[in-house]
Design a protein around this motif. Sequence first.
Motif, mmCIF file in Angstrom:
data_model
loop_
_atom_site.group_PDB
_atom_site.id
_atom_site.type_symbol
_atom_site.label_atom_id
_atom_site.label_comp_id
_atom_site.label_asym_id
_atom_site.label_seq_id
_atom_site.Cartn_x
_atom_site.Cartn_y
_atom_site.Cartn_z
ATOM 1 N N LEU A 15 0.830 -1.206 0.000
ATOM 2 C CA LEU A 15 0.000 0.000 0.000
ATOM 3 C C LEU A 15 0.863 1.254 0.000
ATOM 4 O O LEU A 15 0.569 2.228 -0.705
ATOM 5 N N LEU A 16 1.937 1.234 0.789
ATOM 6 C CA LEU A 16 2.867 2.368 0.778
ATOM 7 C C LEU A 16 3.514 2.528 -0.594
ATOM 8 O O LEU A 16 3.703 3.644 -1.082
ATOM 9 N N PHE A 17 3.848 1.425 -1.224
ATOM 10 C CA PHE A 17 4.442 1.471 -2.554
ATOM 11 C C PHE A 17 3.442 2.021 -3.569
ATOM 12 O O PHE A 17 3.812 2.802 -4.450
ATOM 13 N N LEU A 18 2.180 1.645 -3.450
ATOM 14 C CA LEU A 18 1.142 2.164 -4.343
ATOM 15 C C LEU A 18 0.985 3.672 -4.176
ATOM 16 O O LEU A 18 0.893 4.410 -5.165
ATOM 17 N N VAL A 19 0.978 4.151 -2.934
ATOM 18 C CA VAL A 19 0.898 5.592 -2.680
ATOM 19 C C VAL A 19 2.139 6.287 -3.252
ATOM 20 O O VAL A 19 2.039 7.371 -3.842
ATOM 21 N N ALA A 20 3.293 5.663 -3.115
ATOM 22 C CA ALA A 20 4.516 6.239 -3.670
ATOM 23 C C ALA A 20 4.448 6.336 -5.190
ATOM 24 O O ALA A 20 4.925 7.312 -5.780
ATOM 25 N N MET A 21 3.831 5.357 -5.846
ATOM 26 C CA MET A 21 3.713 5.420 -7.303
ATOM 27 C C MET A 21 2.747 6.522 -7.741
ATOM 28 O O MET A 21 2.943 7.162 -8.772
ATOM 29 N N ILE A 22 1.722 6.776 -6.949
ATOM 30 C CA ILE A 22 0.807 7.882 -7.244
ATOM 31 C C ILE A 22 1.536 9.213 -7.077
ATOM 32 O O ILE A 22 1.403 10.124 -7.912
#
Length: 124
Positions: free
Chosen positions: A33-40
């Motif tokens: 989830l943190l990685f997904l937020v980082a990609m956004i």
Amino acid sequence: MNTEAQKPEKYERRRGPDVICRAFSWLAVLGWLLFLVAMIIAHYAKPEMDTGLVRYWGIEIRDEWHPMLTDLLQYFLTFAALLSGLSLALNRLRLRRRSDHLHFNIVLLLISCLSLLLYLFWHT
């Protein structure tokens, strides 16, 4: 009476995953989830694309990484990498049986976070 012939070949004393084994799954979900937020955040922080239409109309574009969003992106990627590293360390210390396995998604998350951090280090 219980004789040796009636016992199963391998007696399993575990009654299911304990709290630490369940934590591996939750750490992996939180890390992704943190990685997904980082990609956004990376989508909005990256330089804007210079196309022929943009040049024709003379539209001003940002050709550098956004400084504030890039810092935020680095924090998210670092935290996700630390979380996956902690999960790998706990996994290595906790799981010792032959039937226990290493979670491949945590390794993939760690490699992805570290490679993106290295990219940001060299290109910003």
